[in-house]
Each structure stands twice: as C-alpha cells, then as structure tokens.
Design a protein around this motif. Structure first.
Motif, PDB file in Angstrom:
ATOM      1  N   SER A 150       7.732 -43.559 -11.784  1.00  0.00           N
ATOM      2  CA  SER A 150       6.902 -42.627 -12.551  1.00  0.00           C
ATOM      3  C   SER A 150       7.713 -41.379 -12.857  1.00  0.00           C
ATOM      4  O   SER A 150       8.753 -41.131 -12.241  1.00  0.00           O
ATOM      5  CB  SER A 150       5.670 -42.259 -11.708  1.00  0.00           C
ATOM      6  OG  SER A 150       4.992 -41.166 -12.279  1.00  0.00           O
ATOM      7  N   SER A 151       7.174 -40.575 -13.790  1.00  0.00           N
ATOM      8  CA  SER A 151       7.830 -39.308 -14.095  1.00  0.00           C
ATOM      9  C   SER A 151       7.778 -38.382 -12.886  1.00  0.00           C
ATOM     10  O   SER A 151       8.546 -37.425 -12.803  1.00  0.00           O
ATOM     11  CB  SER A 151       7.133 -38.648 -15.290  1.00  0.00           C
ATOM     12  OG  SER A 151       5.759 -38.472 -14.992  1.00  0.00           O
ATOM     13  N   THR A 155       2.626 -44.869 -14.582  1.00  0.00           N
ATOM     14  CA  THR A 155       1.434 -44.965 -13.733  1.00  0.00           C
ATOM     15  C   THR A 155       0.171 -44.549 -14.484  1.00  0.00           C
ATOM     16  O   THR A 155      -0.700 -43.884 -13.937  1.00  0.00           O
ATOM     17  CB  THR A 155       1.611 -44.081 -12.481  1.00  0.00           C
ATOM     18  OG1 THR A 155       1.814 -42.722 -12.931  1.00  0.00           O
ATOM     19  CG2 THR A 155       2.789 -44.529 -11.642  1.00  0.00           C
ATOM     20  N   TYR A 199      12.090 -43.892 -13.850  1.00  0.00           N
ATOM     21  CA  TYR A 199      12.028 -45.299 -14.288  1.00  0.00           C
ATOM     22  C   TYR A 199      13.369 -45.982 -13.996  1.00  0.00           C
ATOM     23  O   TYR A 199      13.415 -47.176 -13.692  1.00  0.00           O
ATOM     24  CB  TYR A 199      11.751 -45.392 -15.792  1.00  0.00           C
ATOM     25  CG  TYR A 199      10.466 -44.753 -16.267  1.00  0.00           C
ATOM     26  CD1 TYR A 199       9.409 -44.500 -15.398  1.00  0.00           C
ATOM     27  CD2 TYR A 199      10.292 -44.412 -17.609  1.00  0.00           C
ATOM     28  CE1 TYR A 199       8.224 -43.915 -15.857  1.00  0.00           C
ATOM     29  CE2 TYR A 199       9.115 -43.836 -18.081  1.00  0.00           C
ATOM     30  CZ  TYR A 199       8.096 -43.581 -17.198  1.00  0.00           C
ATOM     31  OH  TYR A 199       6.940 -43.011 -17.646  1.00  0.00           O
ATOM     32  N   LYS A 206      -3.146 -45.625 -17.290  1.00  0.00           N
ATOM     33  CA  LYS A 206      -4.340 -46.472 -17.179  1.00  0.00           C
ATOM     34  C   LYS A 206      -3.995 -47.963 -17.125  1.00  0.00           C
ATOM     35  O   LYS A 206      -4.455 -48.690 -16.248  1.00  0.00           O
ATOM     36  CB  LYS A 206      -5.251 -46.193 -18.390  1.00  0.00           C
ATOM     37  CG  LYS A 206      -6.518 -47.002 -18.386  1.00  0.00           C
ATOM     38  CD  LYS A 206      -7.413 -46.622 -19.546  1.00  0.00           C
ATOM     39  CE  LYS A 206      -6.984 -47.305 -20.837  1.00  0.00           C
ATOM     40  NZ  LYS A 206      -7.872 -47.027 -21.977  1.00  0.00           N
ATOM     41  N   ILE A 207      -3.160 -48.395 -18.071  1.00  0.00           N
ATOM     42  CA  ILE A 207      -2.921 -49.841 -18.173  1.00  0.00           C
ATOM     43  C   ILE A 207      -2.109 -50.366 -16.987  1.00  0.00           C
ATOM     44  O   ILE A 207      -2.356 -51.476 -16.507  1.00  0.00           O
ATOM     45  CB  ILE A 207      -2.252 -50.194 -19.524  1.00  0.00           C
ATOM     46  CG1 ILE A 207      -2.239 -51.693 -19.749  1.00  0.00           C
ATOM     47  CG2 ILE A 207      -0.871 -49.630 -19.644  1.00  0.00           C
ATOM     48  CD1 ILE A 207      -3.587 -52.305 -19.861  1.00  0.00           C
ATOM     49  N   LYS A 213       2.801 -38.446  -8.474  1.00  0.00           N
ATOM     50  CA  LYS A 213       1.918 -39.297  -9.274  1.00  0.00           C
ATOM     51  C   LYS A 213       2.018 -40.747  -8.792  1.00  0.00           C
ATOM     52  O   LYS A 213       1.021 -41.473  -8.677  1.00  0.00           O
ATOM     53  CB  LYS A 213       2.365 -39.237 -10.748  1.00  0.00           C
ATOM     54  CG  LYS A 213       1.304 -38.760 -11.689  1.00  0.00           C
ATOM     55  CD  LYS A 213       1.841 -38.760 -13.111  1.00  0.00           C
ATOM     56  CE  LYS A 213       0.987 -39.638 -13.988  1.00  0.00           C
ATOM     57  NZ  LYS A 213       1.435 -39.678 -15.375  1.00  0.00           N
ATOM     58  N   LYS A 234       1.619 -54.131 -25.239  1.00  0.00           N
ATOM     59  CA  LYS A 234       1.429 -54.122 -26.688  1.00  0.00           C
ATOM     60  C   LYS A 234       1.139 -52.704 -27.158  1.00  0.00           C
ATOM     61  O   LYS A 234       0.621 -51.924 -26.345  1.00  0.00           O
ATOM     62  CB  LYS A 234       0.313 -55.081 -27.119  1.00  0.00           C
ATOM     63  CG  LYS A 234      -1.004 -54.998 -26.369  1.00  0.00           C
ATOM     64  CD  LYS A 234      -1.728 -53.727 -26.221  1.00  0.00           C
ATOM     65  CE  LYS A 234      -2.198 -52.985 -27.451  1.00  0.00           C
ATOM     66  NZ  LYS A 234      -2.943 -51.731 -27.095  1.00  0.00           N
ATOM     67  N   HIS A 273       3.344 -46.455 -26.699  1.00  0.00           N
ATOM     68  CA  HIS A 273       4.126 -47.303 -27.615  1.00  0.00           C
ATOM     69  C   HIS A 273       5.538 -46.786 -27.912  1.00  0.00           C
ATOM     70  O   HIS A 273       6.488 -47.552 -27.978  1.00  0.00           O
ATOM     71  CB  HIS A 273       3.473 -47.442 -28.987  1.00  0.00           C
ATOM     72  CG  HIS A 273       1.988 -47.468 -29.039  1.00  0.00           C
ATOM     73  ND1 HIS A 273       1.185 -47.812 -27.982  1.00  0.00           N
ATOM     74  CD2 HIS A 273       1.139 -47.224 -30.085  1.00  0.00           C
ATOM     75  CE1 HIS A 273      -0.084 -47.756 -28.366  1.00  0.00           C
ATOM     76  NE2 HIS A 273      -0.137 -47.402 -29.624  1.00  0.00           N
TER      77      HIS A 273
HETATM   78  N1  LIG Z   1      -3.280 -54.538 -22.653  1.00  0.00           N
HETATM   79  C1  LIG Z   1      -4.266 -53.662 -22.796  1.00  0.00           C
HETATM   80  O1  LIG Z   1      -5.442 -53.992 -22.802  1.00  0.00           O
HETATM   81  C2  LIG Z   1      -3.940 -52.226 -22.944  1.00  0.00           C
HETATM   82  C3  LIG Z   1      -4.934 -51.274 -22.650  1.00  0.00           C
HETATM   83  C4  LIG Z   1      -4.585 -49.924 -22.732  1.00  0.00           C
HETATM   84  C5  LIG Z   1      -3.317 -49.578 -23.125  1.00  0.00           C
HETATM   85  N2  LIG Z   1      -2.389 -50.527 -23.422  1.00  0.00           N
HETATM   86  C6  LIG Z   1      -1.045 -50.137 -23.854  1.00  0.00           C
HETATM   87  O2  LIG Z   1      -0.364 -49.581 -22.740  1.00  0.00           O
HETATM   88  C7  LIG Z   1       0.415 -48.470 -23.135  1.00  0.00           C
HETATM   89  C8  LIG Z   1       0.015 -47.267 -22.289  1.00  0.00           C
HETATM   90  O3  LIG Z   1      -1.338 -46.958 -22.514  1.00  0.00           O
HETATM   91  P1  LIG Z   1      -2.235 -46.190 -21.413  1.00  0.00           P
HETATM   92  O4  LIG Z   1      -3.599 -46.165 -21.948  1.00  0.00           O
HETATM   93  O5  LIG Z   1      -1.994 -46.749 -20.068  1.00  0.00           O
HETATM   94  O6  LIG Z   1      -1.611 -44.741 -21.520  1.00  0.00           O
HETATM   95  P2  LIG Z   1      -1.711 -43.557 -20.463  1.00  0.00           P
HETATM   96  O7  LIG Z   1      -2.885 -43.743 -19.581  1.00  0.00           O
HETATM   97  O8  LIG Z   1      -1.558 -42.305 -21.217  1.00  0.00           O
HETATM   98  O9  LIG Z   1      -0.422 -43.773 -19.542  1.00  0.00           O
HETATM   99  C9  LIG Z   1       0.858 -43.827 -20.041  1.00  0.00           C
HETATM  100  C10 LIG Z   1       1.854 -43.473 -18.946  1.00  0.00           C
HETATM  101  O10 LIG Z   1       3.151 -43.471 -19.517  1.00  0.00           O
HETATM  102  C11 LIG Z   1       3.947 -42.445 -18.957  1.00  0.00           C
HETATM  103  N3  LIG Z   1       4.470 -41.538 -19.994  1.00  0.00           N
HETATM  104  C12 LIG Z   1       5.755 -41.284 -20.216  1.00  0.00           C
HETATM  105  N4  LIG Z   1       5.912 -40.399 -21.206  1.00  0.00           N
HETATM  106  C13 LIG Z   1       4.685 -40.065 -21.623  1.00  0.00           C
HETATM  107  C14 LIG Z   1       4.192 -39.161 -22.615  1.00  0.00           C
HETATM  108  N5  LIG Z   1       4.993 -38.409 -23.381  1.00  0.00           N
HETATM  109  N6  LIG Z   1       2.870 -39.060 -22.791  1.00  0.00           N
HETATM  110  C15 LIG Z   1       2.043 -39.792 -22.038  1.00  0.00           C
HETATM  111  N7  LIG Z   1       2.465 -40.683 -21.074  1.00  0.00           N
HETATM  112  C16 LIG Z   1       3.767 -40.787 -20.864  1.00  0.00           C
HETATM  113  C17 LIG Z   1       3.079 -41.702 -17.946  1.00  0.00           C
HETATM  114  O11 LIG Z   1       3.340 -42.299 -16.690  1.00  0.00           O
HETATM  115  P3  LIG Z   1       4.262 -41.587 -15.583  1.00  0.00           P
HETATM  116  O12 LIG Z   1       3.939 -40.124 -15.622  1.00  0.00           O
HETATM  117  O13 LIG Z   1       3.891 -42.266 -14.347  1.00  0.00           O
HETATM  118  O14 LIG Z   1       5.689 -41.826 -15.971  1.00  0.00           O
HETATM  119  C18 LIG Z   1       1.662 -42.070 -18.365  1.00  0.00           C
HETATM  120  O15 LIG Z   1       0.774 -42.071 -17.273  1.00  0.00           O
HETATM  121  C19 LIG Z   1       0.181 -48.287 -24.629  1.00  0.00           C
HETATM  122  O16 LIG Z   1       1.265 -48.812 -25.343  1.00  0.00           O
HETATM  123  C20 LIG Z   1      -1.086 -49.067 -24.918  1.00  0.00           C
HETATM  124  O17 LIG Z   1      -1.110 -49.662 -26.204  1.00  0.00           O
HETATM  125  C21 LIG Z   1      -2.671 -51.836 -23.320  1.00  0.00           C
END
Ligand SMILES: NC(=O)c1ccc[n+]([C@@H]2O[C@H](COP(=O)([O-])OP(=O)(O)OC[C@H]3O[C@@H](n4cnc5c(N)ncnc54)[C@H](OP(=O)(O)O)[C@@H]3O)[C@@H](O)[C@H]2O)c1
Length: 363
Positions: free
Chosen positions: A45-46, A15, A71, A17-18, A50, A110, A89
C-alpha cells in the motif's frame, strides 16, 4: 480437494474497496466448484498504516501476510506467484509493467488500462518476459454466466439469437466528491463507461458473439455519451454483428441507480432470457421465457457465497499451474477488443483522458 490442487500465493497491490472484496472472498473456506487454494502472501500500500488496517479488516488466514508500505516490495517478494492489482484505472499500465519487469504474473482489475495503446504495451511486455496476465473480468467466470453461454451458443435454448440489452446504472453524487476522486478526475479514468459500462459491453460480447478473443467476430459499433466537465455521466453503445445481424444495446450511467432486479435481456427466435442480480457485474439467476406462452417459464438459480471473485482466482491458479500466459475465458485479444470499443466510444463523443496520445487518435 485432490492432492494436486493448485495453490496461488497472492501479492495484493493497493488497499481500496475492490482489493478488500477480492481478499475477503479468498478468505472463504469453500465455494461452489472450488478447485484451487489461495494464500494472501503479502499486501502493498501507499502507507504501512493503511496496509495494517486493511489486513486487520479482511485477512483471517494464518499465518498473516507480509505487509509493505510500497507496491515495489510486492513485486520483489520471491514468495509471490501472482500480483493482484486493485489501483484506479490510470495506474494499471505502470503497475502491470512494474510487476512484469520483476517477472511476476498479474491479475489486473478492469478496465485493464485507460486505452488500447496502453493495453498493447502491457501485453507486449508480458509476452517478452513470458508471464501470465489477465484482466480481472470476474463476471465472466460465474457459473451462472458459463451456464448461460452454453445454453445460448451450444444448446440454442432461445433459438436464433436476435437482440440483447444490458444496463448498469449507479447514482453517484459526483458534484460533491473531491476533485481527486476517481469518479471525477479524467486523469484517473473517470466516467461511467470504463467503470461500469464495461460490464454492459461484456454482456453484449458474451451473449452475441458466441466466442472470445481471436475466434470472435468484431461488432460494428455506434454510440453516444453525455459529458459533464469532459467526463461521461451516461453512455449508450449499440453493437451489431455483421455476419448474423445480432444487435445489442449496452448502457451505463452514474446519474441513476438502475438497481432493481434484472439488468439484461437476451431475445431469440424461441424465447428470451432475463438475467437478474443487484448489478450487471454480479448475476444471481436467470429465467427463460419460451416463445410458446403455454410452456413453463424455467428458472435457473446459482449458489454464491461471498461476492464471487474466487472463480476468477481459481481460473488463474489453473493457468499458472499449466504454464499458460493467457486465460481462455478472458484472453488478451478480448481485452484489446473491449479497450478498442471503449476508445471508439470516447473518440465519437470527445471524452479524452490526458494519457490519450497520438496512438489513441490514430487507431
Ligand atoms: N471488479 C469489480 O467489480 C470492481 C469493483 C470496483 C472497482 N473495480 C476496479 O478496481 C479499481 C480500483 O477501484 P476501487 O473502487 O477499489 O478504488 P478505491 O477504493 O479508490 O481504491 C484504490 C486504491 O488504489 C490506491 N491508489 C494509488 N494511487 C491512488 C490515487 N491517486 N487515488 C486513489 N487511489 C490510489 C490506494 O491504495 P493504497 O493507498 O493502499 O496504495 C487506493 O485505496 C478500479 O480500476 C475499478 O474499476 C472493480
């Protein structure tokens, strides 16, 4: 929409940003060329708390999705057609493998994985289970990109393609982020290359190659990276296509916001094209400047409500309906090509992730 319009029931994993951007887009009622319907079937989600906050913020559909505090429950949900993976990633490989094990189709953010060895593992598992998998390179599905590719490669609008450049720069205050941030921790795949350099490289491949996957030529690659604590803050990659001599310069940085308006330029024997948008991930329009300076500059504009994630989601819907395991715009071989190029860039500069094992070094 036609009665046989495909419907996808999505299971959202994470849950962050993306995931929010993806779900928000699928909640829109319409978009140009809409050709599928989408339902958020469940979210994992974890933490259930959330998950509830996320659903409240982004999900407007009725009935509301099922919410899970894990998950695994998403992978196990029998109503889910396709799992969307929006974790950092470093979790992509395991999340994909867990979903595939439960015979779920997968759309994974990605970069697909941390390195090409991990990507090969996931595709082998998908092949063995006979499920669909795609790296969510949403930009490739924008009508602006499809139109541009047709102009470049079918209509030869700029004549013989000679060169291109693309830049994606963000100003991220990495020093003041917590050590656990995915922008800082090499274990989470930190660095500009995998986060945003992948888009500059995507533009290089899609404007210079003229094809994807097994049908496309592999470019020769030269590169350099600036590292801080082992994490790249700037990457510059030069591509050269041996058969045509076409060259590209694809750059990224987390040290400077290159924002502005235009992010890419493609040059040919009959003129050049400048692509505009807030970032290289999200093109909004492009302009053609003919070589003959008396000829008129042509402007190409595209309507885009929301952010534009629905186009890749529509493509997945059609693949699932047709029973395909790969998408023709972003096939497995194209993901592997990208992962191998990025492996090579990191090898040249010494940027390593803890998961890079002997397979990474040997390739
Ligand atoms: N297509 C695009 O334009 C685009 C834009 C931004 C990012 N992305 C990609 O999407 C992926 C996520 O990016 P994001 O910016 O959304 O990241 P983010 O905001 O940090 O969110 C990642 C989510 O993954 C889960 N998670 C599980 N283990 C984690 C850990 N150890 N640390 C942080 N988060 C963890 C958490 O969700 P829960 O707590 O709910 O499990 C967290 O909210 C990346 O691979 C990035 O390259 C793509």
């Amino acid at each position: 929409m036609a009665a046989n319009t495909p419907i996808v029931r999505w299971g959202i994993v994470a849950t962050g940003k993306i995931s929010g951007w993806f779900v928000e887009d699928l909640m829109l009622s319409d978009w140009p060329g809409k050709s599928a319907n989408h339902i958020i079937e469940c979210i994992g989600s974890s933490s259930l708390d959330k998950c509830e906050r996320f659903a409240q913020e982004y999900v407007t559909q009725k009935p509301k999705p099922t919410l899970y505090g894990s998950y695994q429950e998403v992978y196990g949900d029998k109503e889910v057609d396709c799992v969307y993976i929006g974790t950092p990633h470093s979790f992509h490989k395991q999340n994909c493998l867990d979903a595939i094990k439960a015979r779920k189709n997968v759309l994974c953010e990605k970069p697909f994985t941390m390195n090409s060895a991990e990507a090969e593992e996931v595709f082998a598992a998908a092949k063995a289970k006979g499920v669909f998998v795609m790296e969510a390179v949403w930009t490739r599905f924008f009508p602006a990109v499809k139109t541009l590719q047709k102009m470049l490669h079918e209509e030869q609008k700029i004549g013989r393609i000679i060169r291109m450049y693309c830049d994606f720069g963000l100003d991220i205050d990495i020093a003041n982020l917590p050590e656990s941030s995915r922008y800082k921790d090499p274990a989470l795949g930190a660095g500009s290359l995998l986060d945003i350099g992948i888009y500059s490289l995507t533009w290089g491949l899609l404007t210079l190659a003229g094809n994807v996957g097994d049908k496309a030529e592999d470019p020769e690659v030269a590169s350099t990276q600036t590292l801080s604590d082992g994490v790249d803050t700037s990457s510059s990659v030069v591509l050269k296509y041996p058969s045509t001599g076409r060259q590209g310069i694809c750059t990224s940085t987390t040290d400077f916001n290159s924002g502005g308006d235009s992010f890419a330029r493609i040059e040919g024997s009959k003129g050049y094209i400048v692509v505009h948008g807030t970032t290289a991930a999200s093109p909004q329009r492009f302009d053609f400047y003919p070589k003959d300076s008396d000829a008129k500059v042509e402007h190409f504009k595209f309507e885009k409500p929301g952010r534009g994630f629905f186009w890749e989601a529509d493509a997945v819907a059609h693949d699932l309906k047709a029973g395909r395991l790969e998408n023709e715009t972003m096939p497995w071989a194209e993901t592997l090509r990208m992962m191998m190029i990025m492996d090579g860039v990191r090898k040249r500069s010494g940027a390593r992730f803890p998961v890079d094992d002997c397979r990474f070094l040997e390739k």
